[in-house]
Write a protein that holds these residues in place. Structure first.
Motif, PDB file in Angstrom:
ATOM      1  N   UNK A 290      41.153  -3.148  29.371  1.00 45.63           N
ATOM      2  CA  UNK A 290      40.813  -3.047  30.795  1.00 45.63           C
ATOM      3  C   UNK A 290      39.339  -2.766  31.070  1.00 45.63           C
ATOM      4  N   UNK A 291      38.679  -2.011  30.166  1.00 44.61           N
ATOM      5  CA  UNK A 291      37.266  -1.676  30.389  1.00 44.61           C
ATOM      6  C   UNK A 291      36.334  -2.837  30.060  1.00 44.61           C
ATOM      7  N   UNK A 292      36.875  -3.915  29.473  1.00 47.25           N
ATOM      8  CA  UNK A 292      36.051  -5.075  29.142  1.00 47.25           C
ATOM      9  C   UNK A 292      36.072  -6.123  30.241  1.00 47.25           C
ATOM     10  N   UNK A 293      36.572  -5.740  31.411  1.00 52.82           N
ATOM     11  CA  UNK A 293      36.534  -6.590  32.599  1.00 52.82           C
ATOM     12  C   UNK A 293      35.670  -5.916  33.659  1.00 52.82           C
ATOM     13  N   UNK A 294      34.842  -6.697  34.345  1.00 53.22           N
ATOM     14  CA  UNK A 294      33.994  -6.144  35.390  1.00 53.22           C
ATOM     15  C   UNK A 294      33.940  -7.106  36.567  1.00 53.22           C
ATOM     16  N   UNK A 295      33.728  -6.558  37.751  1.00 58.05           N
ATOM     17  CA  UNK A 295      33.598  -7.354  38.972  1.00 58.05           C
ATOM     18  C   UNK A 295      32.356  -8.237  38.851  1.00 58.05           C
ATOM     19  N   UNK A 296      32.543  -9.561  38.943  1.00 53.86           N
ATOM     20  CA  UNK A 296      31.411 -10.487  38.793  1.00 53.86           C
ATOM     21  C   UNK A 296      30.348 -10.257  39.857  1.00 53.86           C
ATOM     22  N   UNK A 297      30.731  -9.719  41.008  1.00 58.18           N
ATOM     23  CA  UNK A 297      29.757  -9.469  42.071  1.00 58.18           C
ATOM     24  C   UNK A 297      28.749  -8.394  41.661  1.00 58.18           C
ATOM     25  N   UNK A 320      35.328   8.112  39.355  1.00 59.12           N
ATOM     26  CA  UNK A 320      34.354   7.552  38.409  1.00 59.12           C
ATOM     27  C   UNK A 320      34.595   6.069  38.157  1.00 59.12           C
ATOM     28  N   UNK A 321      35.769   5.581  38.520  1.00 62.96           N
ATOM     29  CA  UNK A 321      36.110   4.171  38.346  1.00 62.96           C
ATOM     30  C   UNK A 321      37.225   3.825  39.307  1.00 62.96           C
ATOM     31  N   UNK A 322      37.522   2.542  39.412  1.00 63.70           N
ATOM     32  CA  UNK A 322      38.744   2.133  40.104  1.00 63.70           C
ATOM     33  C   UNK A 322      39.568   1.315  39.120  1.00 63.70           C
ATOM     34  N   UNK A 323      40.861   1.543  39.142  1.00 64.80           N
ATOM     35  CA  UNK A 323      41.769   0.735  38.339  1.00 64.80           C
ATOM     36  C   UNK A 323      42.395  -0.296  39.259  1.00 64.80           C
ATOM     37  N   UNK A 324      42.207  -1.549  38.892  1.00 62.52           N
ATOM     38  CA  UNK A 324      42.680  -2.644  39.725  1.00 62.52           C
ATOM     39  C   UNK A 324      43.768  -3.407  38.976  1.00 62.52           C
ATOM     40  N   UNK A 325      44.928  -3.507  39.603  1.00 58.95           N
ATOM     41  CA  UNK A 325      46.039  -4.271  39.044  1.00 58.95           C
ATOM     42  C   UNK A 325      45.930  -5.691  39.574  1.00 58.95           C
ATOM     43  N   UNK A 364      42.298  -3.795  35.251  1.00 56.74           N
ATOM     44  CA  UNK A 364      40.866  -3.713  34.971  1.00 56.74           C
ATOM     45  C   UNK A 364      40.335  -2.356  35.418  1.00 56.74           C
ATOM     46  N   UNK A 365      39.443  -1.800  34.621  1.00 53.78           N
ATOM     47  CA  UNK A 365      38.757  -0.548  34.989  1.00 53.78           C
ATOM     48  C   UNK A 365      37.377  -0.942  35.497  1.00 53.78           C
ATOM     49  N   UNK A 368      33.186   1.807  40.489  1.00 52.78           N
ATOM     50  CA  UNK A 368      33.669   2.186  41.825  1.00 52.78           C
ATOM     51  C   UNK A 368      32.954   1.484  42.970  1.00 52.78           C
ATOM     52  N   UNK A 369      31.830   0.838  42.681  1.00 54.47           N
ATOM     53  CA  UNK A 369      31.122   0.086  43.729  1.00 54.47           C
ATOM     54  C   UNK A 369      31.802  -1.241  44.033  1.00 54.47           C
ATOM     55  N   UNK A 370      32.784  -1.621  43.214  1.00 52.94           N
ATOM     56  CA  UNK A 370      33.468  -2.894  43.440  1.00 52.94           C
ATOM     57  C   UNK A 370      34.169  -2.891  44.797  1.00 52.94           C
TER      58      UNK A 370
END
Length: 400
Positions: A290-297, A320-325, A364-365, A368-370
């Motif tokens: 999950x930590x190897x995924x990031x918001x492309x924006x 410190x993060x958001x978990x997105x399903x 994905x982790x 938090x700015x996502x």
């Protein structure tokens, strides 16, 4: 202190159930070894065979220099710590901790010294006159630990000792147990279903599935280099994302294709996993943490071959993060291992439903700015340097 050696131990119950199969495991002198796996995987049975609470069908158990198969529990010089504390309700904390020493007819002065020294280590010096009913769950567990410590056994055997505590106390007590074990240096065999406990406490961790040992390694090695799909899917929270992918050649590049996504497998990855070459043109199970995924924006300039598309199903803000399903347009993995993992999480029906819908569920982790919002589409950037690959035929890791 003593080394514990399990040499091919097997447990078969009278009705034919084989709970543990040819388990080979060595726990070093002073080592903290954690056995972890789903409910019913045989970890507690293995512990009870070491303790003498279960007969051994085949194989040998050695504690120190002695093979203990035929010794009763009281002669094995090990101390058990159970999940239900097993305290005597009519006795004070002092009396509970002193009881085993009194049975051994240890001198009263020695008993008093040991009990008070241990109470000091556990921060319970002011609780010695209380009875168990006047203690919190965490304090009762400390008493159970104290009762084991005063005996100065060759080894501690702990069976899910924190399972009856609330989440906050579990975190506190796992740190306490690890600290105390490191201070005492007593060989410890610790059983838990909670892989977070296993990863944070163990010097090494042994992962079991259906009575069979899958891998023994340090926590970091298990996380970074799982030997098979089951270990990769079990170790890690949130769990590793798994998807069916086909390895295809595109010019000079090797691509992992799933759904509408085509992700490049970096040359460095191929170099350390030469067996991948044999899977060109074939299906593999692709594992993504999950930590190897990031918001492309938030990661501008990432090339298309590192991007995948998904739909946000749920957003959980954790500070410190958001978990997105996420829902990803790709066939999920339906094997014996993934079904076992899904059953352990109570999600077997969801997995089978995803298969029918031809979608895979990811977590994905994200930073938090996502701005990922429920129901919206999102482009994700994948850290392709950390991809995991498994053979769908037998679940083994595709390595070097």
């Amino acid at each position: 202190m003593a080394e514990i050696v399990l040499d091919g131990i097997t447990k078969v119950y009278p009705e034919g159930t084989e709970a543990v199969t040819s388990l080979d495991l060595t726990i070093g002198d002073g080592e903290f070894m954690v056995l972890v796996g789903p409910s019913g995987c045989g970890k507690t049975t293995a512990l009870r065979m070491v303790a003498g609470l279960e007969d051994i069908t085949a194989g040998k158990v050695r504690i120190g220099e002695c093979i203990v198969n035929d010794l009763p529990p009281k002669e094995r010089d090990v101390a058990m710590v159970f999940q239900n504390y097993a305290l005597y309700p009519h006795m004070t904390v002092y009396e509970n901790m002193a009881f085993a020493l009194k049975v051994r007819r240890v001198d009263k002065v020695r008993i008093d010294a040991k009990v008070r020294e241990t109470a000091q280590i556990l921060g319970m010096a002011d609780l010695l006159d209380r009875r168990p009913k006047a203690l919190s769950g965490g304090q009762r567990q400390r008493v159970a630990m104290g009762r084991a410590i005063v005996r100065e056994p060759l080894a501690f055997l702990m069976d899910e000792p924190l399972s009856n505590l609330d989440a906050k106390l579990r975190v506190q007590m796992r740190a306490e147990i690890a600290r105390i074990q490191a201070r005492l240096g007593t060989t410890t065999m610790y059983v838990t279903h909670d892989q977070t406990e296993a990863m944070t406490m163990g010097d090494r961790v042994a992962v079991m599935k259906r009575g069979v040992l899958q891998q023994v390694a340090t926590p970091q090695e298990l996380y970074d280099q799982p030997r098979n799909l089951f270990v990769g899917g079990f170790i890690g929270s949130p769990a590793m994302n798994l998807v069916q992918a086909r390895l295809e050649r595109s010019g000079e590049r090797l691509m992992a294709a799933f759904g509408s996504s085509h992700v490049e497998v970096p040359p460095e990855t191929i170099a350390v996993r030469p067996e991948l070459a044999a899977f060109e043109g074939r299906w593999v199970v692709l594992g993504i943490r999950p930590e190897d995924l990031q918001d492309a924006a938030l990661e501008t300039g990432a090339p298309p071959e590192r991007r995948i598309e998904a739909t946000v199903e749920l957003r959980e803000a954790l500070g410190s993060e958001i978990q997105v399903h996420l829902s990803v347009d790709a066939p999920p993995v339906l094997t014996e291992d993934t079904l076992e993992l899904a059953r352990d999480r109570g999600a077997a029906e969801t997995l089978e439903g995803d298969v029918e819908a031809r979608e895979s569920s990811f977590v994905a982790r994200l930073d938090p700015r996502s701005s990922a919002a429920m129901g919206s589409a999102i482009d994700l950037v994948l850290d392709t340097a950390n991809l995991h690959f498994f053979d769908p035929a037998d679940g083994s890791a595709i390595a070097g």
